[in-house]
Write a protein that holds these residues in place. Sequence first.
Motif, mmCIF file in Angstrom:
data_model
loop_
_atom_site.group_PDB
_atom_site.id
_atom_site.type_symbol
_atom_site.label_atom_id
_atom_site.label_comp_id
_atom_site.label_asym_id
_atom_site.label_seq_id
_atom_site.Cartn_x
_atom_site.Cartn_y
_atom_site.Cartn_z
ATOM 1 N N GLU A 34 -15.606 64.442 -10.505
ATOM 2 C CA GLU A 34 -15.206 65.359 -9.433
ATOM 3 C C GLU A 34 -13.759 65.841 -9.556
ATOM 4 O O GLU A 34 -13.510 67.045 -9.467
ATOM 5 C CB GLU A 34 -15.455 64.733 -8.048
ATOM 6 N N PRO A 35 -12.764 64.942 -9.772
ATOM 7 C CA PRO A 35 -11.382 65.440 -9.902
ATOM 8 C C PRO A 35 -11.200 66.395 -11.076
ATOM 9 O O PRO A 35 -10.469 67.383 -10.981
ATOM 10 C CB PRO A 35 -10.553 64.167 -10.102
ATOM 11 N N GLN A 45 -12.771 69.726 -10.058
ATOM 12 C CA GLN A 45 -11.913 70.418 -9.080
ATOM 13 C C GLN A 45 -10.772 71.133 -9.789
ATOM 14 O O GLN A 45 -10.476 72.289 -9.498
ATOM 15 C CB GLN A 45 -11.332 69.426 -8.072
ATOM 16 N N GLU A 46 -10.142 70.436 -10.712
ATOM 17 C CA GLU A 46 -8.992 70.994 -11.409
ATOM 18 C C GLU A 46 -9.382 72.167 -12.308
ATOM 19 O O GLU A 46 -8.771 73.235 -12.257
ATOM 20 C CB GLU A 46 -8.323 69.906 -12.256
ATOM 21 N N ALA A 56 -11.996 70.269 -2.767
ATOM 22 C CA ALA A 56 -12.979 69.213 -2.510
ATOM 23 C C ALA A 56 -13.935 69.576 -1.388
ATOM 24 O O ALA A 56 -15.132 69.292 -1.456
ATOM 25 C CB ALA A 56 -12.264 67.901 -2.195
#
Length: 175
Positions: free
Chosen positions: A20-21, A24-25, A31
Amino acid sequence: MNGNQNKKVLFLTDIENGLEPILQEVTNTPAESMLTIQSYGASISHPYGEIMRSVIFAIFQEDVEEIFVVGTKDKKTSTGHRLTQLEAMKDKIQTLDYLFQNCKPEFLGGTVDEWLHENSSDTIEKSVDIIRHHPLVPSYVKVRGLIINQEDGTSSIVEVPAMKTGQTSPDHCLS
């Protein structure tokens, strides 16, 4: 992604922690706009199966405008390899191999072993194509395939193109 805060982005990912991180980036998705469906291999094996139904519900109930089918390159764990090593499964695998060769179900490989070890890029490409061409997916929904490469501690995302126009899907077993 456009500026509308109510729009969501759906990620169909492999069952792997920590994506997920990175997503996102790389996709510049906050989020609160992320929805995630996880499955082994991040693949849609049938256009009217459970995962596709979840994708369709997400599109309409959560106002999804973009979908990413995400795979990981050179995944270290191989459940398929362990499954094919089981001695007790040899007879079942031979029977399934016969069906794969003579029935051509909607799997990329020609044998059970190939199906269990599908190439991540091919799987992502097929899943993107199924979503893009599904009659219940609105044409405004953007569908892209991504592969996360985590070799040597670096993460990069490479877009995977959808199947080329005019390419036929695998034959179906009708009997």
